[in-house]
Scaffold this active site. Structure first.
Site, PDB file in Angstrom:
ATOM      1  N   LYS A   1      88.466  78.364  74.929  1.00  0.00           N
ATOM      2  CA  LYS A   1      88.544  78.817  76.320  1.00  0.00           C
ATOM      3  C   LYS A   1      89.669  79.855  76.472  1.00  0.00           C
ATOM      4  CE  LYS A   1      86.662  74.477  78.133  1.00  0.00           C
ATOM      5  NZ  LYS A   1      86.879  73.367  79.071  1.00  0.00           N
TER       6      LYS A   1
ATOM      7  N   HIS B   1      85.813  73.915  74.340  1.00  0.00           N
ATOM      8  CA  HIS B   1      84.572  73.288  74.798  1.00  0.00           C
ATOM      9  C   HIS B   1      83.762  72.851  73.587  1.00  0.00           C
ATOM     10  CE1 HIS B   1      80.728  72.664  76.866  1.00  0.00           C
ATOM     11  NE2 HIS B   1      80.200  73.256  75.805  1.00  0.00           N
TER      12      HIS B   1
ATOM     13  N   GLU C   1      72.931  75.221  75.325  1.00  0.00           N
ATOM     14  CA  GLU C   1      74.100  76.111  75.333  1.00  0.00           C
ATOM     15  C   GLU C   1      74.005  77.183  74.240  1.00  0.00           C
ATOM     16  OE1 GLU C   1      77.390  73.336  75.195  1.00  0.00           O
ATOM     17  OE2 GLU C   1      76.905  72.573  77.195  1.00  0.00           O
TER      18      GLU C   1
ATOM     19  N   ASN D   1      92.099  72.761  79.161  1.00  0.00           N
ATOM     20  CA  ASN D   1      91.931  71.895  77.983  1.00  0.00           C
ATOM     21  C   ASN D   1      91.431  72.634  76.734  1.00  0.00           C
ATOM     22  OD1 ASN D   1      89.304  72.190  78.774  1.00  0.00           O
ATOM     23  ND2 ASN D   1      88.951  70.028  79.283  1.00  0.00           N
TER      24      ASN D   1
ATOM     25  N   TYR E   1      77.753  75.676  83.167  1.00  0.00           N
ATOM     26  CA  TYR E   1      78.250  74.489  83.874  1.00  0.00           C
ATOM     27  C   TYR E   1      77.339  74.133  85.052  1.00  0.00           C
ATOM     28  CZ  TYR E   1      82.726  74.367  81.293  1.00  0.00           C
ATOM     29  OH  TYR E   1      83.706  74.250  80.326  1.00  0.00           O
TER      30      TYR E   1
END
Ligand code: DAT
Ligand code: MG
Length: 207
Positions: free
Chosen positions: A66, A172, A183, A169, A106
């Site tokens: 990310k 992914h 995805e 975080n 998402y």
């Protein structure tokens, strides 16, 4: 690379090519003998010649570093975790994510109160998108990444080792076979996924 290193490397390549049935000089110890010996070693732990219970399903999963991971120069360390585990990289790109792509990625979270903040974070800078392959990789990579909230993650997981807040975080990982399939299709064109043989395959999993 020294002369000696070149010789050793070329010898390994010859042996691996030989194992795939290509015509190469195999030297004093035939490759078939070495592979048979390795097979014996690989199944020894399973007992009395039974097949090992290690799953051999070659799954693919979607992993992304990310924007916080990219900004903090963590790309190499995250890739290293998957490489050292023995997984195989089959696609990789650095991109600036659009809000459109993110809303599809998402799609289950668009009604969540944190969604606007999530969009801001995920579009704040480049993301490294990857597809990795290996046995049981979807489950294993989720364990390697750790729970969504780094505060609940165990030391040794990527999220615990590199982050402390759910909103940053670092990485992914797809959470299911359906998710991974969806995805990968969303982030990559089919021709971007490379089918290749890694030379260590015969020593990292059962032949
Ligand atoms: P995961 O990334 O572990 O699959 P998820 O799919 O539930 O978790 O959520 C996607 C991302 O959304 C997550 O990595 C970080 C963000 N997120 C989830 N819950 C959040 C929360 N309560 N507050 C802020 N961000 C959150
Ligand atoms: Mg998720």
């Amino acid at each position: 690379m020294s002369f000696l290193q070149r010789c050793v490397f070329s010898r390994i390549l010859q042996q691996v090519s030989g194992a795939r049935g290509q015509r190469v000089a195999t030297g004093p110890v035939p490759v078939s003998t070495q592979l048979a010996a390795w097979r014996g070693h690989a199944t020894a732990g399973a007992g009395s010649g039974e097949k090992s219970s290690v799953p051999c399903v070659h799954e693919r999963t979607f992993i992304a570093v990310k924007p916080d991971g990219v900004q903090r120069r963590l790309i190499g360390q995250i890739i290293h975790r998957f490489e050292r585990r023995g997984f195989k990289l089959v696609a990789l790109k650095l991109l600036q994510v659009s809000k459109g792509l993110l809303s599809q990625h998402y799609c289950q979270l668009t009604k969540k109160p944190f969604y606007p903040e999530l969009v801001g974070y995920m579009t704040s800078g480049p993301v490294v998108a990857m597809v990795w392959e290996g046995p049981d990789i979807i489950k294993t990579s989720r364990m390697m990444v750790g729970p969504t909230n780094p505060a609940e993650a165990q030391s040794g997981t990527i999220r615990a080792d590199f982050s402390f807040h759910v909103s940053r975080n670092v990485v992914h990982a797809s959470d299911s076979a359906e998710g991974a399939q969806r995805e990968i299709k969303l982030w990559f064109d089919k021709q971007d996924l490379l089918d290749w043989d890694s030379i260590d395959q015969s020593v990292t999993s059962e032949l």
